[in-house]
Design an enzyme around this catalytic site. Structure first.
Site, PDB file in Angstrom:
ATOM      1  N   CYS A 281      -1.953   0.189   7.290  1.00  0.00           N
ATOM      2  CA  CYS A 281      -1.113   1.363   7.077  1.00  0.00           C
ATOM      3  C   CYS A 281      -1.119   2.270   8.299  1.00  0.00           C
ATOM      4  O   CYS A 281      -0.085   2.822   8.677  1.00  0.00           O
ATOM      5  CB  CYS A 281      -1.571   2.110   5.831  1.00  0.00           C
ATOM      6  SG  CYS A 281      -1.302   1.165   4.312  1.00  0.00           S
TER       7      CYS A 281
ATOM      8  N   GLU B 265       0.893   4.092   1.625  1.00  0.00           N
ATOM      9  CA  GLU B 265       1.346   4.631   2.909  1.00  0.00           C
ATOM     10  C   GLU B 265       2.423   3.746   3.535  1.00  0.00           C
ATOM     11  O   GLU B 265       3.402   4.244   4.089  1.00  0.00           O
ATOM     12  CB  GLU B 265       0.163   4.755   3.885  1.00  0.00           C
ATOM     13  CG  GLU B 265      -0.949   5.650   3.392  1.00  0.00           C
ATOM     14  CD  GLU B 265      -2.003   4.914   2.567  1.00  0.00           C
ATOM     15  OE1 GLU B 265      -3.085   5.489   2.383  1.00  0.00           O
ATOM     16  OE2 GLU B 265      -1.752   3.775   2.117  1.00  0.00           O
TER      17      GLU B 265
ATOM     18  N   CYS C 144      -5.771   2.419   5.418  1.00  0.00           N
ATOM     19  CA  CYS C 144      -6.385   1.214   5.972  1.00  0.00           C
ATOM     20  C   CYS C 144      -5.777   0.947   7.349  1.00  0.00           C
ATOM     21  O   CYS C 144      -4.773   1.561   7.728  1.00  0.00           O
ATOM     22  CB  CYS C 144      -6.148   0.023   5.042  1.00  0.00           C
ATOM     23  SG  CYS C 144      -4.469  -0.624   5.104  1.00  0.00           S
TER      24      CYS C 144
ATOM     25  N   HIS D 213       0.856  -1.186   0.000  1.00  0.00           N
ATOM     26  CA  HIS D 213       0.000   0.000   0.000  1.00  0.00           C
ATOM     27  C   HIS D 213       0.892   1.237   0.000  1.00  0.00           C
ATOM     28  O   HIS D 213       2.004   1.225   0.545  1.00  0.00           O
ATOM     29  CB  HIS D 213      -0.883   0.023   1.237  1.00  0.00           C
ATOM     30  CG  HIS D 213      -1.903  -1.067   1.276  1.00  0.00           C
ATOM     31  ND1 HIS D 213      -2.999  -0.999   2.105  1.00  0.00           N
ATOM     32  CD2 HIS D 213      -2.008  -2.240   0.604  1.00  0.00           C
ATOM     33  CE1 HIS D 213      -3.742  -2.081   1.942  1.00  0.00           C
ATOM     34  NE2 HIS D 213      -3.151  -2.859   1.044  1.00  0.00           N
TER      35      HIS D 213
END
Length: 150
Positions: free
Chosen positions: A87, A56, A84, A54
């Site tokens: 993250c 981040e 999410c 992801h």
């Protein structure tokens, strides 16, 4: 352009590049320290065959490496979407005190990018996501903990 604009633009720019290269994930993030962009990353789950890639999380990983520290408490993150839980946890572990995001999780969910199942599991509303089984008395594992604590 305000600093918010510059930092969100950096996150959006790397995301736009990833989308042009074939990604279908509209997620990007910029790690910022003292008003300077340390790194800007786009989600690369499909490209890397990595469900943890992801934006981040990549920004935390790459930023920590670039800065040579696990302590990112003097940094903030700008993200195209609400991070999410994975993250968010990574940012908490790194000490990042603030994340600014443009698109809320509810809108991402409406567009087919949902982390509701993870949020529900963590909130105790759904126990079907994963079964966690404690297996005590594993000497080969207990030994590791004894060695690490000494």
């Amino acid at each position: 352009m305000s600093d918010h604009g510059r930092f969100f633009r950096a996150a959006a720019d790397v995301t736009r590049e990833a989308l042009a290269a074939g990604s279908d994930q509209p997620f990007g993030a910029a790690l910022v320290r003292n008003g300077e962009i340390v790194v800007a990353c786009a989600n690369s789950m499909a490209a890397d065959t990595d469900p943890t890639a992801h934006a981040e999380l990549l920004a935390v990983r790459e930023g920590a490496k670039k800065l040579g520290t696990l302590d990112l408490s003097d940094c903030v993150v700008y993200a195209t979407g609400q991070p999410c839980p994975m993250c968010t946890a990574a940012m908490i572990w790194a000490g990042i005190p603030t994340v600014y995001y443009a698109t809320p999780a509810a809108l991402a969910h409406e567009r087919g990018y949902s982390d509701v199942h993870v949020r529900d599991y963590l909130a105790g509303r759904d126990d079907s996501a994963i079964i966690e089984v404690h297996v005590p008395g594993r000497a080969e594992c207990d030994e590791l903990w004894r060695k690490a604590g000494s």
